[in-house]
Motif scaffolding. Structure first.
Motif, short mmCIF file in Angstrom:
data_model
loop_
_atom_site.label_atom_id
_atom_site.label_comp_id
_atom_site.label_asym_id
_atom_site.label_seq_id
_atom_site.Cartn_x
_atom_site.Cartn_y
_atom_site.Cartn_z
N GLN A 271 0.80 -1.22 0.00
CA GLN A 271 0.00 0.00 0.00
C GLN A 271 0.84 1.27 0.00
N ARG A 272 2.15 1.11 0.12
CA ARG A 272 3.06 2.27 0.09
C ARG A 272 3.43 2.57 -1.36
N THR A 273 2.47 3.06 -2.11
CA THR A 273 2.69 3.38 -3.52
C THR A 273 2.68 4.89 -3.72
N PHE A 274 3.57 5.35 -4.60
CA PHE A 274 3.81 6.79 -4.74
C PHE A 274 3.84 7.22 -6.20
N CYS A 275 3.36 8.42 -6.45
CA CYS A 275 3.52 9.10 -7.73
C CYS A 275 4.33 10.37 -7.48
N VAL A 276 5.46 10.51 -8.17
CA VAL A 276 6.31 11.68 -7.98
C VAL A 276 6.85 12.14 -9.32
N GLU A 277 7.26 13.40 -9.37
CA GLU A 277 7.92 13.93 -10.55
C GLU A 277 9.39 13.56 -10.53
N ALA A 278 10.01 13.60 -11.72
CA ALA A 278 11.42 13.21 -11.83
C ALA A 278 12.31 14.10 -10.97
N GLU A 279 12.04 15.41 -10.95
CA GLU A 279 12.88 16.31 -10.18
C GLU A 279 12.82 15.99 -8.69
N PHE A 280 11.61 15.80 -8.18
CA PHE A 280 11.46 15.48 -6.76
C PHE A 280 12.12 14.15 -6.43
N ASN A 281 12.06 13.22 -7.37
CA ASN A 281 12.65 11.90 -7.15
C ASN A 281 14.17 11.98 -7.02
N SER A 282 14.79 12.99 -7.64
CA SER A 282 16.24 13.05 -7.67
C SER A 282 16.84 14.13 -6.78
N ARG A 283 16.00 14.96 -6.16
CA ARG A 283 16.50 16.06 -5.34
C ARG A 283 17.17 15.56 -4.06
N ALA A 284 18.20 16.30 -3.65
CA ALA A 284 18.88 15.97 -2.40
C ALA A 284 17.97 16.16 -1.20
N ASP A 285 16.94 17.00 -1.37
CA ASP A 285 15.95 17.20 -0.30
C ASP A 285 14.59 16.67 -0.73
N GLY A 286 14.61 15.65 -1.59
CA GLY A 286 13.37 15.16 -2.18
C GLY A 286 12.91 13.82 -1.65
N PHE A 287 12.54 12.93 -2.54
CA PHE A 287 11.78 11.73 -2.21
C PHE A 287 12.52 10.76 -1.30
N ALA A 288 13.71 10.32 -1.71
CA ALA A 288 14.43 9.32 -0.91
C ALA A 288 14.79 9.84 0.49
N PRO A 289 15.29 11.07 0.62
CA PRO A 289 15.55 11.58 1.97
C PRO A 289 14.27 11.73 2.80
N MET A 290 13.16 12.07 2.15
CA MET A 290 11.90 12.15 2.88
C MET A 290 11.52 10.79 3.46
N LEU A 291 11.61 9.75 2.64
CA LEU A 291 11.30 8.41 3.12
C LEU A 291 12.23 8.02 4.28
N GLU A 292 13.49 8.36 4.14
CA GLU A 292 14.45 8.01 5.19
C GLU A 292 14.08 8.69 6.50
N ARG A 293 13.68 9.96 6.43
CA ARG A 293 13.28 10.67 7.64
C ARG A 293 12.14 9.93 8.35
N TYR A 294 11.27 9.30 7.57
CA TYR A 294 10.10 8.62 8.13
C TYR A 294 10.30 7.11 8.27
#
Length: 349
Positions: free
Chosen positions: A200-223
């Motif tokens: 159920q952890r499915t996501f839709c993101v833009e390419a820029e957000f997916n690659s930003r240093a303050d974007g998708f992967a760091p957000m997931l890591e914070r949580y």
């Protein structure tokens, strides 16, 4: 917010102000002509220098204002900035200024340069944009007040004064279609995602957000989640989409969670629910009136004009105003005017 009392300045003896104004008018004309060809950031409506005529409301002509008092207002060329820019133009007109409308300028850097060069007097700017883009800081500050104070203090040296920020915080967020909230266990915060089953952890993101240093992967890591991990968020759970399609894909159920901007009108038009960033990951992007310090020294009552408006500019209000432009196809100037009348800041002539 209570008005701020400032001393009345003496007549301005500074040399060159008249020459600066003459040069400004030439630049203003050039930028305004170019702006007629530009579309808003959402690509839906062109903007012009038109604004409806206004009469005073709670914003009244400043007492003792010279007949030739003038103000140049600038804004970027996307929907929210156009609406905010027109609000500023209308407010300045109601306060008694002759206003040059330099809204719809392509790009943040161009607007910043107009302000630094003294070719514009006022704009609505975002705290995070100033901190990261203009001042070159490496990381944003999630605490909204701390981010505002840091930008305010830093820009003093640039001859710019930041008034108190509005509540609106146009930053990244994750949203879910509202009808899916109970299906997902009444998910309300980003922390709640980690409690869901992996599928159920499915996501839709833009390419820029997916690659930003303050974007998708760091957000997931914070949580507490790792992108690409079978027990976190497998890469197959992530759809990388073109700009502008994430909202519709989230609404269709392509994914449970979609990357959004908190003041986008499509959140309301598609009935999406924004999840709370309860760990404070995303930087603050509050909008605030920014004025030339020299102009504010000359007309200190301008602070009261814009301080009246800022508390009313919330995420919810801007979503509705942006929706009126992007979904309903209305002109930013008309949307701004109706809002100003509704709030009592101005009246119809």
């Amino acid at each position: 917010m209570a008005p701020t009392t400032r001393p009345t300045p003496s007549p301005d003896p500074r040399p060159g102000r008249g020459r600066r104004r003459t040069a400004r008018l030439g630049l203003a004309g050039a930028v305004a002509s170019a702006s007629l060809l530009a579309l808003t950031g959402c690509g839906l409506q062109p903007a012009t220098a038109f604004v409806p005529a206004v009469a005073p409301g709670s914003i009244e002509p400043i007492e003792g204002l010279p007949d030739d008092a003038s103000l140049t207002v600038t804004a970027k060329n996307f929907t929210e900035q156009l609406v905010l820019g027109k609000i500023a133009v209308l407010a300045a007109q109601a306060a008694g200024f002759e206003v040059t409308d330099l809204t719809n300028v392509p790009g943040s850097v161009a607007v910043r340069q107009l302000m630094l060069d003294g070719d514009a007097d006022m704009t609505y700017e975002y705290t995070g944009t100033a901190w990261l883009t203009y001042l070159g800081e490496a990381a944003g500050i999630p605490d909204q007040q701390e981010q505002y104070e840091a930008v305010r203090d830093a820009d003093v040296a640039n001859g710019l004064t930041w008034l108190e920020p509005a509540p609106l915080n146009n930053t990244y967020a994750m949203a879910v279609r509202s009808e899916a909230v109970p299906e997902l266990g009444d998910v309300a915060t980003l922390s709640d995602i980690a409690a869901l089953p992996v599928d159920q952890r499915t996501f839709c993101v833009e390419a820029e957000f997916n690659s930003r240093a303050d974007g998708f992967a760091p957000m997931l890591e914070r949580y507490g989640l790792e992108l690409g991990d079978a027990d976190g968020v497998p890469t197959g759970n992530v759809s990388i989409l073109d700009t502008g399609t994430v909202y519709e894909a989230t609404d269709r159920g392509t994914c449970n969670f979609g990357e959004v901007f908190t003041t986008d009108g499509r959140i309301d038009s598609l009935d999406l629910t924004v999840l709370e960033d309860d760990q404070g990951f995303f930087p603050a992007y509050n909008a605030a009136p920014v004025l030339s310090t020299a102009v504010l020294d000359e007309y200190p009552d301008l602070a009261d004009v814009f301080d009246r408006i800022s508390p009313e500019l919330t995420d919810e209000e801007l979503r509705q105003l942006n929706l009126s432009v992007d979904v309903e196809g209305r002109e930013p100037a008309d949307v701004a005017f109706d809002w100003m009348v509704e709030k009592g800041f101005v009246t119809r002539p």
